[in-house]
Design a protein around this motif. Structure first.
Motif, PDB file in Angstrom:
ATOM      1  N   ALA A  62       0.824  -1.212   0.000  1.00  0.00           N
ATOM      2  CA  ALA A  62       0.000   0.000   0.000  1.00  0.00           C
ATOM      3  C   ALA A  62       0.855   1.257   0.000  1.00  0.00           C
ATOM      4  O   ALA A  62       0.417   2.329  -0.437  1.00  0.00           O
ATOM      5  N   ALA A  63       2.091   1.156   0.508  1.00  0.00           N
ATOM      6  CA  ALA A  63       3.042   2.276   0.436  1.00  0.00           C
ATOM      7  C   ALA A  63       4.432   1.682   0.266  1.00  0.00           C
ATOM      8  O   ALA A  63       4.846   0.820   1.047  1.00  0.00           O
ATOM      9  N   GLY A  64       5.164   2.112  -0.774  1.00  0.00           N
ATOM     10  CA  GLY A  64       6.461   1.506  -1.088  1.00  0.00           C
ATOM     11  C   GLY A  64       7.530   1.757  -0.042  1.00  0.00           C
ATOM     12  O   GLY A  64       8.283   0.866   0.316  1.00  0.00           O
ATOM     13  N   SER A  65       7.609   2.993   0.449  1.00  0.00           N
ATOM     14  CA  SER A  65       8.598   3.341   1.480  1.00  0.00           C
ATOM     15  C   SER A  65       8.266   4.724   2.006  1.00  0.00           C
ATOM     16  O   SER A  65       7.417   5.421   1.437  1.00  0.00           O
ATOM     17  N   SER A  66       8.974   5.174   3.088  1.00  0.00           N
ATOM     18  CA  SER A  66       8.669   6.530   3.556  1.00  0.00           C
ATOM     19  C   SER A  66       9.176   7.557   2.541  1.00  0.00           C
ATOM     20  O   SER A  66       8.593   8.624   2.377  1.00  0.00           O
ATOM     21  N   ALA A  67      10.258   7.217   1.801  1.00  0.00           N
ATOM     22  CA  ALA A  67      10.775   8.157   0.808  1.00  0.00           C
ATOM     23  C   ALA A  67       9.839   8.272  -0.401  1.00  0.00           C
ATOM     24  O   ALA A  67       9.688   9.346  -0.975  1.00  0.00           O
ATOM     25  N   GLY A  86       9.677   2.064   6.066  1.00  0.00           N
ATOM     26  CA  GLY A  86       8.380   2.743   6.035  1.00  0.00           C
ATOM     27  C   GLY A  86       7.373   2.063   5.115  1.00  0.00           C
ATOM     28  O   GLY A  86       6.273   2.580   4.880  1.00  0.00           O
ATOM     29  N   MET A  87       7.715   0.888   4.586  1.00  0.00           N
ATOM     30  CA  MET A  87       6.798   0.182   3.675  1.00  0.00           C
ATOM     31  C   MET A  87       5.532  -0.256   4.437  1.00  0.00           C
ATOM     32  O   MET A  87       5.607  -0.636   5.611  1.00  0.00           O
ATOM     33  N   ILE A  88       4.388  -0.171   3.759  1.00  0.00           N
ATOM     34  CA  ILE A  88       3.139  -0.658   4.365  1.00  0.00           C
ATOM     35  C   ILE A  88       2.597  -1.784   3.476  1.00  0.00           C
ATOM     36  O   ILE A  88       2.377  -1.585   2.275  1.00  0.00           O
ATOM     37  N   VAL A  89       2.422  -2.945   4.092  1.00  0.00           N
ATOM     38  CA  VAL A  89       2.029  -4.130   3.339  1.00  0.00           C
ATOM     39  C   VAL A  89       0.692  -4.644   3.863  1.00  0.00           C
ATOM     40  O   VAL A  89       0.413  -4.571   5.053  1.00  0.00           O
ATOM     41  N   LYS A  90      -0.130  -5.126   2.945  1.00  0.00           N
ATOM     42  CA  LYS A  90      -1.398  -5.743   3.361  1.00  0.00           C
ATOM     43  C   LYS A  90      -1.413  -7.193   2.904  1.00  0.00           C
ATOM     44  O   LYS A  90      -1.201  -7.458   1.718  1.00  0.00           O
ATOM     45  N   ASN A  91      -1.671  -8.079   3.818  1.00  0.00           N
ATOM     46  CA  ASN A  91      -1.806  -9.486   3.443  1.00  0.00           C
ATOM     47  C   ASN A  91      -3.247  -9.906   3.704  1.00  0.00           C
ATOM     48  O   ASN A  91      -4.114  -9.761   2.843  1.00  0.00           O
ATOM     49  N   ILE A  92      -3.547 -10.360   4.915  1.00  0.00           N
ATOM     50  CA  ILE A  92      -4.929 -10.802   5.167  1.00  0.00           C
ATOM     51  C   ILE A  92      -5.905  -9.641   5.278  1.00  0.00           C
ATOM     52  O   ILE A  92      -7.111  -9.844   5.288  1.00  0.00           O
ATOM     53  N   THR A  93      -5.388  -8.404   5.338  1.00  0.00           N
ATOM     54  CA  THR A  93      -6.306  -7.265   5.401  1.00  0.00           C
ATOM     55  C   THR A  93      -6.670  -6.756   4.000  1.00  0.00           C
ATOM     56  O   THR A  93      -7.384  -5.770   3.868  1.00  0.00           O
TER      57      THR A  93
END
Ligand code: SF4
Ligand code: FES
Length: 366
Positions: A62-67, A86-93
């Motif tokens: 959902a977001a690659g990194s904070s940069a 800062g990466m944001i990952v979604k798996n079961i969500t």
């Protein structure tokens, strides 16, 4: 002075974790554990180069990194994508991930037969688990399925290519553990298949580990095929002084009979220490081993049924309720079945057990 490792922060399914730079999303999720860790049918942490073949580990970034917080345009294979700070990952969500995984399972099952009731891998098959968790009730595939003859690819291993999902794990084992790899994936596309150029060629000393890494029942132990269901056996940790390997194994017993010997596995179903063929196939007596104790089996596994470790048995109240009498058993299976006769060692029968093997025992009952 030792160089300090750079730690980066990643958030997976709303849980944050700090991991070393260069860690894959899948391994970061494994550090969190539980359902947050994506399933993996081809990645194997102990096999270099594995992963990237099956797509069961897809996740949404959902977001690659904070940069650069832009989302990644497509779902990515978490075993082959490294985390960024800062990466944001979604798996079961992520609904997209759940939907895609359902499609991947349908795809893996295009050719894979639903023969779990007679498959030796049932009870410890990753595709069976995946099918239960993500599978669709039906298939949209209308073409004839690929069917292969079963083939003995060595004295100890049988290949049932119809069940293979082409994860490549067995080829990495052969490459990285044995002296000479004598099998591989032949042809391309829909014609790809695991095979040996010279029939019955696989007898390398660590080749038995291919059976342990196979996520489905495509490679099975010929000394164990059709001898018993895994959930009827009692897994115990045992070791021996072995000059070739660590000698640390799981021994699968029923009574005093050793049905099979496998490597010990961790919570992700991966082998902890590779074992040699002598330990796996030749040491089938309890006296060959020093027993450490019952293997800890996840309570979610069907193998754990009946194997309770460290529990307190609740008080039996029925006799008290019935004025001191024990409840009457309607039928004792040992009195009516020819199976379980102490004189018949199922594990030493040369092939699958048939009713003939019990004939004399059955006659005793008449
Ligand atoms: S035989 Fe098993 S381990 Fe080898 S590629 Fe097929 S599924 Fe994977
Ligand atoms: S486990 Fe990642 S692609 Fe197979």
């Amino acid at each position: 002075m030792a160089e300090e490792k750079k730690m980066i922060k990643v958030t997976i399914d709303n849980i944050s974790v700090e991991v070393e730079a260069g860690t894959s999303i899948l391994n970061a999720a494994r550090q969190i554990g539980g359902e947050v860790a994506p399933p993996a049918m081809c990645y194997y942490s102990k096999l270099k180069g594995s992963g990237g073949k099956c797509r069961t580990c897809l996740v949404e970034v959902a977001a690659g990194s904070s940069a650069d917080p832009r989302p990644m345009p497509k779902l990515v294979a978490s075993c082959r994508t490294n985390v960024m700070d800062g990466m944001i990952v979604k798996n079961i969500t992520s609904d997209k991930v759940i939907d895609a995984r359902k499609g991947v399972v349908e795809f893996l099952l295009i050719n894979h037969p639903l023969d779990c009731p007679i498959c030796d891998q049932a009870g410890e098959c990753h595709l069976q688990d995946l099918g239960y968790e993500h599978g669709a009730a039906g298939t949209r595939y209308e073409f004839p399925r690929r069917i292969f003859e079963k083939e003995d690819i060595g004295p100890y291993i049988q290949l049932h290519m119809t069940r293979c999902i082409l994860c490549y794990r067995c080829t990495y084992v052969a490459d990285q553990l044995t002296d000479h790899r004598v099998h591989g994936i032949l042809d391309r596309g829909d014609h790809s298949e695991i095979s040996t150029y010279i029939s019955k060629a696989i007898d390398n000393d660590f080749s038995g580990n291919m059976i342990d890494v196979c996520p489905v029942g495509a490679l099975t132990d010929r000394t164990f095929r059709f001898k018993n269901r895994v959930w009827f056996l009692k897994p115990v940790d045992a070791h021996r002084d072995c000059p070739k390997c660590s000698g640390k194994v799981t021994m699968w017993n029923r009574g005093d009979e050793v049905y099979r010997v496998t490597a010990r596995k961790d919570q992700w179903g991966e082998v902890k220490d590779w074992i040699c063929n002598t330990c796996r196939f030749d040491k089938k007596e309890t006296s060959d081993w020093i027993i450490e104790g019952p293997t800890k089996v996840s309570r979610h596994s069907v193998i754990s049924q009946g194997h309770y470790v460290g529990i307190t048995i609740p008080e039996e109240v029925m006799p008290k309720v019935m004025d001191g009498r024990n409840p009457k058993m309607l039928m004792d299976i040992h009195n009516v079945s020819g199976v379980n006769r102490p004189g018949i060692h199922l594990s030493t029968l040369p092939g699958p057990a048939h009713s003939d093997d019990f004939e004399s025992a059955t006659k005793l009952l008449d």
